[in-house]
Design an enzyme around this catalytic site. Structure first.
Site, PDB file in Angstrom:
ATOM      1  N   ALA A 198       2.040   7.016   0.382  1.00  0.00           N
ATOM      2  CA  ALA A 198       0.613   7.344   0.447  1.00  0.00           C
ATOM      3  C   ALA A 198       0.276   8.176   1.682  1.00  0.00           C
ATOM      4  O   ALA A 198      -0.632   9.011   1.651  1.00  0.00           O
ATOM      5  CB  ALA A 198      -0.210   6.058   0.445  1.00  0.00           C
ATOM      6  N   HIS A 253       1.565  -2.145   8.859  1.00  0.00           N
ATOM      7  CA  HIS A 253       0.674  -1.037   9.197  1.00  0.00           C
ATOM      8  C   HIS A 253      -0.161  -0.599   7.998  1.00  0.00           C
ATOM      9  O   HIS A 253      -0.481   0.558   7.808  1.00  0.00           O
ATOM     10  CB  HIS A 253       1.432   0.126   9.843  1.00  0.00           C
ATOM     11  CG  HIS A 253       2.537   0.710   9.019  1.00  0.00           C
ATOM     12  ND1 HIS A 253       3.695   0.059   8.703  1.00  0.00           N
ATOM     13  CD2 HIS A 253       2.641   1.935   8.451  1.00  0.00           C
ATOM     14  CE1 HIS A 253       4.467   0.848   7.971  1.00  0.00           C
ATOM     15  NE2 HIS A 253       3.851   1.985   7.791  1.00  0.00           N
ATOM     16  N   ARG A 284      -5.399  -3.601 -11.235  1.00  0.00           N
ATOM     17  CA  ARG A 284      -6.152  -2.339 -11.200  1.00  0.00           C
ATOM     18  C   ARG A 284      -5.392  -1.183 -11.872  1.00  0.00           C
ATOM     19  O   ARG A 284      -5.894  -0.067 -11.931  1.00  0.00           O
ATOM     20  CB  ARG A 284      -6.515  -1.976  -9.759  1.00  0.00           C
ATOM     21  CG  ARG A 284      -7.515  -2.891  -9.111  1.00  0.00           C
ATOM     22  CD  ARG A 284      -8.907  -2.804  -9.783  1.00  0.00           C
ATOM     23  NE  ARG A 284      -9.627  -1.605  -9.398  1.00  0.00           N
ATOM     24  CZ  ARG A 284      -9.984  -0.627 -10.225  1.00  0.00           C
ATOM     25  NH1 ARG A 284      -9.661  -0.682 -11.504  1.00  0.00           N
ATOM     26  NH2 ARG A 284     -10.656   0.410  -9.789  1.00  0.00           N
ATOM     27  N   PHE A 344      -9.424  10.179  -4.807  1.00  0.00           N
ATOM     28  CA  PHE A 344      -8.672   9.097  -4.147  1.00  0.00           C
ATOM     29  C   PHE A 344      -8.329   8.028  -5.190  1.00  0.00           C
ATOM     30  O   PHE A 344      -9.062   7.072  -5.395  1.00  0.00           O
ATOM     31  CB  PHE A 344      -9.534   8.523  -3.019  1.00  0.00           C
ATOM     32  CG  PHE A 344      -8.820   7.507  -2.170  1.00  0.00           C
ATOM     33  CD1 PHE A 344      -7.691   7.834  -1.441  1.00  0.00           C
ATOM     34  CD2 PHE A 344      -9.295   6.201  -2.081  1.00  0.00           C
ATOM     35  CE1 PHE A 344      -7.036   6.896  -0.654  1.00  0.00           C
ATOM     36  CE2 PHE A 344      -8.653   5.256  -1.287  1.00  0.00           C
ATOM     37  CZ  PHE A 344      -7.515   5.608  -0.573  1.00  0.00           C
TER      38      PHE A 344
END
Ligand code: INI
Length: 179
Positions: free
Chosen positions: A77, A110, A149, A135
């Site tokens: 990502a 992170h 999702r 996005f």
């Protein structure tokens, strides 16, 4: 996510608003003739695959031709904004770019950095280039939430991202934003 009858847009409201203004654009879902770039993350690539499947289904249902869709896979990502920028600036002239991936809190110490920088970078690219960048990256606490999702129904984030790309490309191609 919270939504109720009162928070959901009532499509019949458009007629009333349209009669009261000079320009009214509500973003129909016709992608005929559009060119779309899709940047996918390999990290959590099983989730990206589920998103991409539904994204392609929705684009093709909306009339986008297969030859007008380009897909490229980035490592994760964090790299998606750079790939999105390359699509946005490409001489191939994409009407919109979609980023797809998953940042899952359990996988990383992170999480905030990767998720936050990806979102910030995507927004930077669309604002600096003027090309819509969607996005479509899931940011979840658990794998289960990411699976939820990206499941096989209308709430799949890849499908929703395709619809957003077409709506934004359509809006920006019309007056007063373009001639
Ligand atoms: N990339 C993701 O797409 N999702 C994650 O959950 C993730 N985690 O957990 O670390 C992740 N990390 C890789 C990152 O996107 C970069 O590829 C890497 O840091 C190299 O720049």
């Amino acid at each position: 996510m919270t939504s109720s009858d009162e928070t959901v847009l009532d499509p019949t409201a458009h007629g009333e608003f349209r009669s009261r203004v000079g320009v009214y654009l509500d973003g129909p879902h016709d992608g005929t003739g559009m060119r779309i770039g899709i940047a996918c993350g390999r990290f959590n690539g099983g989730i990206s695959t589920r998103l991409l499947t539904h994204c392609l289904d929705a684009l093709q249902e909306a009339g986008v031709a297969s030859e007008d869709i380009a897909v490229a896979w980035a490592p994760g990502a964090f790299e998606l904004p750079l790939l999105a920028r390359a699509f946005a600036l490409s001489p191939e002239r994409y009407d919109a770019v979609i980023t797809l991936g998953a940042v899952i809190r359990g996988d990383t110490g992170h999480y905030e950095v990767v998720a936050g920088e990806c979102a910030r970078g995507v927004q930077d690219v669309q604002l600096s280039t003027g090309v819509p960048v969607v996005f479509g990256v899931l940011t979840t606490n658990t794998v289960e939430q990411a699976l939820e999702r990206s499941r096989n129904d209308a709430t799949n984030k890849g499908r929703e991202s395709a619809e957003t790309a077409i709506a934004m490309a359509h809006l920006l191609s019309h007056a007063p934003f373009a001639s």
